[in-house]
Write a protein that holds these residues in place. Structure first.
Motif, short mmCIF file in Angstrom:
data_model
loop_
_atom_site.label_atom_id
_atom_site.label_comp_id
_atom_site.label_asym_id
_atom_site.label_seq_id
_atom_site.Cartn_x
_atom_site.Cartn_y
_atom_site.Cartn_z
N SER A 1 46.68 -11.35 29.49
CA SER A 1 45.87 -12.55 29.71
C SER A 1 46.56 -13.79 29.19
CB SER A 1 44.52 -12.38 28.99
OG SER A 1 44.70 -12.40 27.58
N SER A 2 45.86 -14.93 29.36
CA SER A 2 46.34 -16.20 28.83
C SER A 2 45.17 -17.17 28.76
CB SER A 2 47.47 -16.77 29.70
OG SER A 2 47.03 -16.93 31.04
N PHE A 3 45.39 -18.26 28.04
CA PHE A 3 44.44 -19.35 27.87
C PHE A 3 43.21 -18.92 27.06
CE2 PHE A 3 47.23 -20.54 31.38
CZ PHE A 3 47.81 -21.65 30.78
N LEU B 1 41.94 -1.86 30.15
CA LEU B 1 42.76 -3.04 30.38
C LEU B 1 41.84 -4.23 30.63
CD1 LEU B 1 45.56 -4.43 30.94
CD2 LEU B 1 45.17 -3.89 33.35
N VAL B 2 42.08 -5.33 29.93
CA VAL B 2 41.37 -6.58 30.22
C VAL B 2 42.41 -7.59 30.68
CG1 VAL B 2 41.45 -7.28 27.78
CG2 VAL B 2 39.83 -8.36 29.33
N ALA B 3 42.14 -8.25 31.80
CA ALA B 3 43.14 -9.13 32.42
C ALA B 3 42.47 -10.33 33.04
CB ALA B 3 43.93 -8.35 33.48
N ASN B 4 43.27 -11.35 33.33
CA ASN B 4 42.72 -12.53 34.01
C ASN B 4 43.48 -12.85 35.29
OD1 ASN B 4 45.05 -13.55 32.88
ND2 ASN B 4 44.11 -15.43 32.09
N ASN B 5 44.12 -11.86 35.88
CA ASN B 5 44.71 -12.07 37.20
C ASN B 5 44.88 -10.72 37.90
OD1 ASN B 5 47.63 -10.99 37.04
ND2 ASN B 5 47.53 -12.31 35.22
N VAL C 1 39.41 5.17 33.91
CA VAL C 1 39.95 3.90 33.42
C VAL C 1 38.89 2.80 33.51
CG1 VAL C 1 40.87 2.96 35.59
CG2 VAL C 1 42.05 2.49 33.44
N ILE C 2 38.92 1.91 32.53
CA ILE C 2 38.04 0.73 32.52
C ILE C 2 38.93 -0.49 32.72
CG2 ILE C 2 36.50 -0.68 31.11
CD1 ILE C 2 35.64 1.91 29.69
N HIS C 3 38.70 -1.20 33.82
CA HIS C 3 39.52 -2.36 34.18
C HIS C 3 38.61 -3.58 34.17
CE1 HIS C 3 41.92 -5.11 36.69
NE2 HIS C 3 42.96 -4.39 36.34
N VAL C 4 38.85 -4.49 33.24
CA VAL C 4 38.01 -5.67 33.06
C VAL C 4 38.78 -6.89 33.53
CG1 VAL C 4 36.68 -7.03 31.41
CG2 VAL C 4 36.93 -4.56 31.08
N LEU C 5 38.23 -7.63 34.49
CA LEU C 5 38.97 -8.72 35.12
C LEU C 5 38.16 -10.00 35.11
CD1 LEU C 5 41.47 -9.62 36.85
CD2 LEU C 5 40.07 -9.04 38.85
N LEU C 6 38.80 -11.09 34.68
CA LEU C 6 38.23 -12.43 34.81
C LEU C 6 38.81 -13.09 36.05
CD1 LEU C 6 36.62 -14.88 33.51
CD2 LEU C 6 38.86 -15.60 32.66
N THR C 7 37.95 -13.67 36.87
CA THR C 7 38.40 -14.48 38.00
C THR C 7 37.80 -15.88 37.87
OG1 THR C 7 36.53 -13.84 39.43
CG2 THR C 7 38.52 -12.46 39.50
N GLY C 8 38.31 -16.81 38.66
CA GLY C 8 37.73 -18.15 38.64
C GLY C 8 36.41 -18.18 39.38
#
Length: 411
Positions: free
Chosen positions: A21-23, A100-104, A122-129
């Motif tokens: 991630s970032s920001f 995994l937590v990600a933002n893209n 698997v647990i995949h956590v995603l942030l989108t705009g």
């Protein structure tokens, strides 16, 4: 105190999360989990992530922002443009706790489908705009959801964005809550999850839950009210010696305390009669707040802050003087040092400073003195110890530019 010692003490001890991630939002999700004891592995591209140098900065140029959001994590630096680098990250996920937590969604081999083919739970956590996958940041979400048009002084024409990235903060906490909900679901059913949080949805949900959208749908037209508290009785006032403070009287008891403190009961009763109002009713106090604030402002403006604060301290009225960050950090440093939320952190490039732990007060989650990691600081222990890579494999990865030898970089 090391990150490992902090993690061993927390209620999420034993939970391992890989963070890509970032920001603000996703790093905050990882920080929230790390401060509760999870082992959070922050993955960055070679040279560090794009937020490593984000302001505010220490005099050395080290990002205070990055240092604050990544304390207590471990850092892995890999060439994410190389499939071999992404394979290492995928291995850490599937051979760890599968989270995994990600933002893209830039890389399909680190997406939910690819990872779940290797590990079904698997647990995949995603942030989108946006929900449709479109991009957004906090300030563009602010612009599109109405809040800047009701923020700021009454009568001000231009939009006013809030300096706090409120939707990023809320999204980060939603990501952490969604991750823990998915982990709970997996513990009960053995099934994995794809958790999705869209930044715009966070703002829309809260605008709806707090009644802003319903009000508009029913014909209401919210306008700017400055520092007046919408729907109740509160605003900012200034004492004779120039101290500005905020007060709120929410309850009937607080309203009675306010009248008793100021001695304005008879004057207010006369105003109530003249206006055919019932000031025992919160709505009437709000509707006629300009007249009432005028009376209170006159009372406050003839008294010093010492007099006003002493009088307020004998009531149940909610109040606080306005303080700057400098007031908190310097003038009230002793208060911060004594606060159990804070501990001294010695951050490379910054030096010792007071930093907060988790505001969640739960047994086993003390204030942490763990610092933020440097770029790739834990490459060796994560790849050798966690993935069991032999020295010759590590050497080959370094020769191929997939990872870097941190000792050579630091030299």
């Amino acid at each position: 105190m090391s990150a490992g010692q902090d993690q061993a003490a927390g209620p999420l001890a034993g939970l391992r999360v890989v963070e890509l991630s970032s920001f603000v939002a996703t790093p905050l999700a990882g920080l929230t989990l790390a401060q509760l004891g999870a082992d959070v592995i922050r993955v960055e591209p070679l040279g560090g992530g794009p937020d490593r140098g984000r302001w505010p900065l220490a005099p050395s140029g080290t990002s205070l922002y990055w240092s604050g959001l990544n304390r207590g994590k471990r850092a892995l630096e890999v060439n994410l443009a190389d499939p071999a680098g992404r394979a290492l990250v995928a291995d850490l996920v599937v051979e760890g706790d599968g989270i995994l937590v990600a933002n893209n969604e830039r890389w399909a081999d680190l997406g939910h489908q690819a990872l779940s083919e290797r590990r079904s739970d698997v647990i995949h956590v995603l942030l989108t705009g946006r929900r449709d996958g479109g991009t957004a940041v906090d300030y563009t979400v602010q612009a599109g959801t109405g809040f800047p048009l009701v923020t700021g002084p009454a009568g001000h024409a231009a939009p006013v964005n809030h300096v706090l990235p409120a939707w990023d903060v809320a999204a980060g906490l939603y990501l952490a809550a969604g991750l823990l909900a998915a982990e709970r679901h997996r513990a009960r059913t053995g099934l994995g999850s794809a958790v999705r949080v869209a930044l715009e949805d966070v703002a829309l949900a809260l605008a709806g839950n707090l009644g802003y959208l319903a009000e508009a749908q029913l014909g209401g037209d919210r306008v700017r009210e400055g520092n007046d508290v919408h729907g109740t009785f509160g605003t900012d006032l200034t004492t004779a010696d120039g101290v500005r403070f905020m007060f709120v009287a929410l309850t009937p008891r607080q309203w009675r305390d306010l009248l008793e403190m100021t001695g304005l009961g008879d004057v207010v009763a006369g105003l109530e009669k003249a206006l055919d109002a019932d000031f025992a009713d919160e709505g009437d106090r709000y509707r006629h707040r300009a007249a009432l604030f005028g009376l209170l402002g006159s009372w406050v403006s003839t008294r010093s802050w010492a007099e006003v604060s002493e009088a307020l301290s004998r009531t149940r009225i909610l109040w606080s003087p306005y303080r700057s960050f400098a007031d908190l950090a310097a003038h009230d440093a002793a208060e911060l040092r004594a606060h159990p939320l804070f501990a001294t952190v010695d951050q490379p490039g910054v030096g010792p400073y007071l930093a907060p732990g988790s505001p969640i007060d739960v047994a086993g989650a003390p204030a942490s003195s763990a610092r933020a990691p440097q770029v790739g600081e834990h490459n060796a222990e994560l790849l050798a110890e966690r993935l069991g890579l032999p020295p010759e494999r590590m050497a080959a990865l370094m020769a191929d530019g997939v990872v870097r030898d941190r000792q050579e970089v630091e030299a």
